[in-house]
Design an enzyme around this catalytic site. Sequence first.
Site, mmCIF file in Angstrom:
data_model
loop_
_atom_site.group_PDB
_atom_site.id
_atom_site.type_symbol
_atom_site.label_atom_id
_atom_site.label_comp_id
_atom_site.label_asym_id
_atom_site.label_seq_id
_atom_site.Cartn_x
_atom_site.Cartn_y
_atom_site.Cartn_z
ATOM 1 N N LYS A 109 0.830 -1.211 0.000
ATOM 2 C CA LYS A 109 0.000 0.000 0.000
ATOM 3 C C LYS A 109 0.864 1.260 0.000
ATOM 4 O O LYS A 109 0.459 2.285 -0.554
ATOM 5 C CB LYS A 109 -0.935 0.005 1.210
ATOM 6 C CG LYS A 109 -1.800 -1.249 1.353
ATOM 7 C CD LYS A 109 -2.633 -1.576 0.137
ATOM 8 C CE LYS A 109 -2.859 -3.074 -0.008
ATOM 9 N NZ LYS A 109 -3.281 -3.515 -1.327
ATOM 10 N N GLU A 120 -3.198 7.639 7.565
ATOM 11 C CA GLU A 120 -4.106 8.400 6.692
ATOM 12 C C GLU A 120 -5.128 9.134 7.555
ATOM 13 O O GLU A 120 -5.491 8.642 8.619
ATOM 14 C CB GLU A 120 -4.907 7.455 5.780
ATOM 15 C CG GLU A 120 -4.166 6.943 4.578
ATOM 16 C CD GLU A 120 -5.023 5.986 3.761
ATOM 17 O OE1 GLU A 120 -6.238 5.850 4.040
ATOM 18 O OE2 GLU A 120 -4.473 5.365 2.850
ATOM 19 N N HIS A 138 -15.787 -6.100 6.204
ATOM 20 C CA HIS A 138 -14.958 -6.040 5.000
ATOM 21 C C HIS A 138 -15.290 -7.133 3.994
ATOM 22 O O HIS A 138 -14.531 -7.408 3.069
ATOM 23 C CB HIS A 138 -13.475 -6.039 5.343
ATOM 24 C CG HIS A 138 -13.117 -4.938 6.284
ATOM 25 N ND1 HIS A 138 -13.234 -3.604 5.943
ATOM 26 C CD2 HIS A 138 -12.719 -4.960 7.577
ATOM 27 C CE1 HIS A 138 -12.909 -2.853 6.977
ATOM 28 N NE2 HIS A 138 -12.602 -3.645 7.986
ATOM 29 N N ARG A 158 -6.772 -8.232 -9.911
ATOM 30 C CA ARG A 158 -7.407 -9.499 -10.267
ATOM 31 C C ARG A 158 -8.791 -9.237 -10.846
ATOM 32 O O ARG A 158 -9.308 -8.119 -10.768
ATOM 33 C CB ARG A 158 -7.585 -10.359 -9.004
ATOM 34 C CG ARG A 158 -8.431 -9.630 -7.971
ATOM 35 C CD ARG A 158 -8.862 -10.475 -6.792
ATOM 36 N NE ARG A 158 -9.878 -9.790 -6.021
ATOM 37 C CZ ARG A 158 -9.655 -8.938 -5.049
ATOM 38 N NH1 ARG A 158 -8.419 -8.644 -4.699
ATOM 39 N NH2 ARG A 158 -10.663 -8.366 -4.408
HETATM 40 C C1 MV4 Z 1 -10.273 3.899 5.237
HETATM 41 C C2 MV4 Z 1 -11.525 4.287 5.762
HETATM 42 C C3 MV4 Z 1 -11.673 5.602 6.148
HETATM 43 N N1 MV4 Z 1 -10.644 6.458 6.046
HETATM 44 N N2 MV4 Z 1 -9.283 4.794 5.171
HETATM 45 C C4 MV4 Z 1 -11.244 -0.743 4.876
HETATM 46 C C5 MV4 Z 1 -10.652 -1.742 3.974
HETATM 47 C C6 MV4 Z 1 -9.369 -1.191 3.543
HETATM 48 N N3 MV4 Z 1 -9.078 -1.573 2.208
HETATM 49 C C7 MV4 Z 1 -9.532 0.277 3.683
HETATM 50 N N4 MV4 Z 1 -10.661 0.482 4.515
HETATM 51 C C8 MV4 Z 1 -11.006 1.727 4.931
HETATM 52 N N5 MV4 Z 1 -10.052 2.655 4.831
HETATM 53 C C9 MV4 Z 1 -9.476 6.038 5.557
HETATM 54 N N6 MV4 Z 1 -8.467 6.899 5.475
HETATM 55 C C10 MV4 Z 1 -12.546 3.339 5.828
HETATM 56 C C11 MV4 Z 1 -12.285 2.047 5.426
HETATM 57 C C12 MV4 Z 1 -13.377 1.134 5.555
HETATM 58 C C13 MV4 Z 1 -13.950 0.530 4.439
HETATM 59 C C14 MV4 Z 1 -13.488 0.744 3.144
HETATM 60 C C15 MV4 Z 1 -14.047 0.136 2.063
HETATM 61 C C16 MV4 Z 1 -15.123 -0.718 2.242
HETATM 62 C C17 MV4 Z 1 -15.605 -0.957 3.500
HETATM 63 C C18 MV4 Z 1 -15.028 -0.353 4.616
HETATM 64 C C19 MV4 Z 1 -15.533 -0.606 5.879
HETATM 65 C C20 MV4 Z 1 -14.957 -0.014 6.958
HETATM 66 C C21 MV4 Z 1 -13.876 0.837 6.802
#
Ligand code: MV4
Length: 508
Positions: free
Chosen positions: A116, A199, A234, A291
Amino acid sequence: MFKKVLIANRGEIAVRIIRACREMGLVSVAVFSEVDRAALHVSQADEAYLLGPAAARESYLNVAKMLDVARRSGAQAIHPGYGFLSENAQFARACTDAGIKFIGPPASAMDVMGSKTRARTAMQAAGVPMVPGSARGLSLAEAEELAAKIGFPVMIKAAAGGGGKGMRLVRSAGELKPSFETARSEALRSFNDEEVYLEKLIENPRHIEIQVVGDEHGNIVYLGERECSVQRRHQKVIEEAPSAVVDEDLRRRMGAVAVQAAKSAGYTNAGTVEFLVDAQRNFYFLEMNTRLQVEHPVTELITGLDLVHLQLRIAAGEKLPFKQEDITLRGHAIECRIYAEDSENNFFPSPGKITRLSLPGGPGVREDTGVYQGWTVPLDYDPMLSKLIVHAADRPAAIARMRRALDEYFVSGIKTNLPLFRRILDHPDFIAAHIDTGFLDRLLMEKPGTPSAVTDSDLPAIAAVSAALFAANAAQKNGTNGKANGPGKQAGSSAWARAARSEGVRNL
Ligand code: MV4
């Protein structure tokens, strides 16, 4: 074009890829573990090879065994599906070294997106909009300094993470040190890599992703977005395309950024650029999935394209058969992921034998399944059984079609999350497309009619409502509600009632 393709996967995605091979006149080679001898993908493929014991490390995740099957079968290409080896750059390299075409992006692009922090550094250089934060791994002191600068709340994330693993929400300066330390040790334990970065938190974002597809001649096109905000822990539950909040202008801007991201990583084949979208419709690059994704069918239905055909053609060196301006989106598609989990009982896993299975069909209904009646769902792998996907002229029509298809769906022997979809599709926020990544958790907190909330003083009201419902239901059954096609028509024909009828129970 190669003639023989090994599908390094199982379940519905293996079946999906076998179908594309069949349509293109390619010989398909399946692989299976000891518990998957009777799996659907094994019987659908032209050839099938045993990998080893159920444990994924000894079967679907085993690079040496996979390449050995490729050699023995004479497959010239490997499609990895999703999960398992699909985002493993070392596997992609091992395929190339063995003279076998990996159907996916180059290993170098997988390397960039797999970390990442590497991805953020590359995307920042390419001018891709990102959540404010660090582009590289941080020490505690650096994290404290940066958090003070960008302001709380912040997220600490593992560089090797993704999909929610190794993530910590930090609300205030006092929480930073302990959260940082747990995130670090969790990252080390889970990924053998303790690098973490920071972040700014985007509150209640939507998760919207852009499908891209690129050939090996420098052409990359975006195929619209998917709205994937309806998720639990997730794990996506419902996806749809297009997103109700993405208009043509936003789509063009997100699409251009996704293509830019893919180009700067040297990306080819099918990929997905994930974004967080805030309430003001600002969008931020999150990560890129290298993918084919589970939810690719909703994009196929609104674009009229077959993404697996495209993947195979691209891997064979063909040019994209269209340009960006040729892509048009038609109608609305929704996908429900059917899991062997009891949504009425804390999503308790429910493996076992599927004693009855009756799948929906009819206009605009697609069912990508990896199971069949009589199959015993093993507990060794992901519990997803199948995907129910519908396509209709617009979102309300797609919701109506999905409700109808869910009513036709019948599974017994194992518990599933089918009841959950009826709740989601009837929820006013879902109907209004007021969804974000917190939507499903909020819905699950609502417990309509929880017995513990009932007191003695509620009983007369409950009795009155019950009597009214009984009377209304009886009126509908007698056709006295004045509607030829009202909801009352459904009252006597639930999936349960049909199951009972088919088992010889009368008068239902
Ligand atoms: C975040 C976020 C809020 N702010 N980053 C969750 C999975 C991972 N790939 C990144 N995720 C998140 N990152 C910042 N800066 C909220 C999430 C997140 C989320 C993102 C996508 C789909 C579902 C989620 C559920 C909870 C939190």
